[in-house]
Design a protein around this motif. Sequence first.
Motif, PDB file in Angstrom:
ATOM      1  N   SER A   1       0.860  -1.179   0.000  1.00 35.04           N
ATOM      2  CA  SER A   1       0.000   0.000   0.000  1.00 35.04           C
ATOM      3  C   SER A   1       0.894   1.226   0.000  1.00 35.04           C
ATOM      4  CB  SER A   1      -0.921  -0.010   1.222  1.00 35.04           C
ATOM      5  OG  SER A   1      -0.176   0.245   2.391  1.00 35.04           O
ATOM      6  N   LYS A   2       0.308   2.390   0.254  1.00 32.74           N
ATOM      7  CA  LYS A   2       1.082   3.630   0.239  1.00 32.74           C
ATOM      8  C   LYS A   2       2.201   3.623   1.265  1.00 32.74           C
ATOM      9  CE  LYS A   2       0.512   8.576   0.942  1.00 32.74           C
ATOM     10  NZ  LYS A   2      -0.440   9.646   1.282  1.00 32.74           N
ATOM     11  N   THR A   3       1.951   3.027   2.437  1.00 29.43           N
ATOM     12  CA  THR A   3       2.948   3.069   3.513  1.00 29.43           C
ATOM     13  C   THR A   3       3.570   1.725   3.840  1.00 29.43           C
ATOM     14  OG1 THR A   3       1.175   2.823   5.122  1.00 29.43           O
ATOM     15  CG2 THR A   3       1.878   5.064   4.621  1.00 29.43           C
ATOM     16  N   LYS A   4       2.997   0.623   3.348  1.00 28.20           N
ATOM     17  CA  LYS A   4       3.497  -0.710   3.724  1.00 28.20           C
ATOM     18  C   LYS A   4       4.493  -1.237   2.703  1.00 28.20           C
ATOM     19  CE  LYS A   4      -0.452  -2.911   4.615  1.00 28.20           C
ATOM     20  NZ  LYS A   4      -1.305  -4.021   5.055  1.00 28.20           N
ATOM     21  N   ARG A   5       5.738  -1.432   3.162  1.00 30.80           N
ATOM     22  CA  ARG A   5       6.805  -2.018   2.336  1.00 30.80           C
ATOM     23  C   ARG A   5       7.445  -3.202   3.044  1.00 30.80           C
ATOM     24  NH1 ARG A   5       4.410   1.723  -0.095  1.00 30.80           N
ATOM     25  NH2 ARG A   5       5.426   3.161  -1.512  1.00 30.80           N
ATOM     26  N   TRP A   6       6.849  -3.670   4.140  1.00 36.00           N
ATOM     27  CA  TRP A   6       7.415  -4.730   4.960  1.00 36.00           C
ATOM     28  C   TRP A   6       6.342  -5.768   5.273  1.00 36.00           C
ATOM     29  CZ3 TRP A   6      12.587  -4.532   6.401  1.00 36.00           C
ATOM     30  CH2 TRP A   6      13.235  -3.336   6.121  1.00 36.00           C
ATOM     31  N   THR A   7       6.770  -7.005   5.509  1.00 38.70           N
ATOM     32  CA  THR A   7       5.878  -8.091   5.900  1.00 38.70           C
ATOM     33  C   THR A   7       6.421  -8.717   7.175  1.00 38.70           C
ATOM     34  OG1 THR A   7       5.434  -8.567   3.579  1.00 38.70           O
ATOM     35  CG2 THR A   7       4.841 -10.264   5.154  1.00 38.70           C
ATOM     36  N   VAL A   8       5.508  -9.076   8.096  1.00 36.37           N
ATOM     37  CA  VAL A   8       5.933  -9.731   9.328  1.00 36.37           C
ATOM     38  C   VAL A   8       6.432 -11.123   8.977  1.00 36.37           C
ATOM     39  CG1 VAL A   8       5.201 -10.563  11.579  1.00 36.37           C
ATOM     40  CG2 VAL A   8       4.317  -8.408  10.713  1.00 36.37           C
TER      41      VAL A   8
END
Length: 84
Positions: A66-73
Amino acid sequence: MPKRILQGKVTSDKNEQTVTVLVERRFKHPVLHKIVRSSKKYRAHDVNNAFKVGDSVRIIECAPISKTKRWTVLTDETALQAEA
């Protein structure tokens, strides 16, 4: 280029499938020669809403979700996929 993996604490889990993770790093100041703490917040994708505030998690870089999500747990299943 390998994907970066960071470790931090969950500070917010109020959004659906998203957690905010506070990552703290320590480094020696070049002039003062003193250990300095610096922190940064990352928003990470949490598919199953499994992690709650206070949990210690590892996050891995991924394509923009998304606009701010570039990481995955990083969980046990995703760790196996990342190594392959």
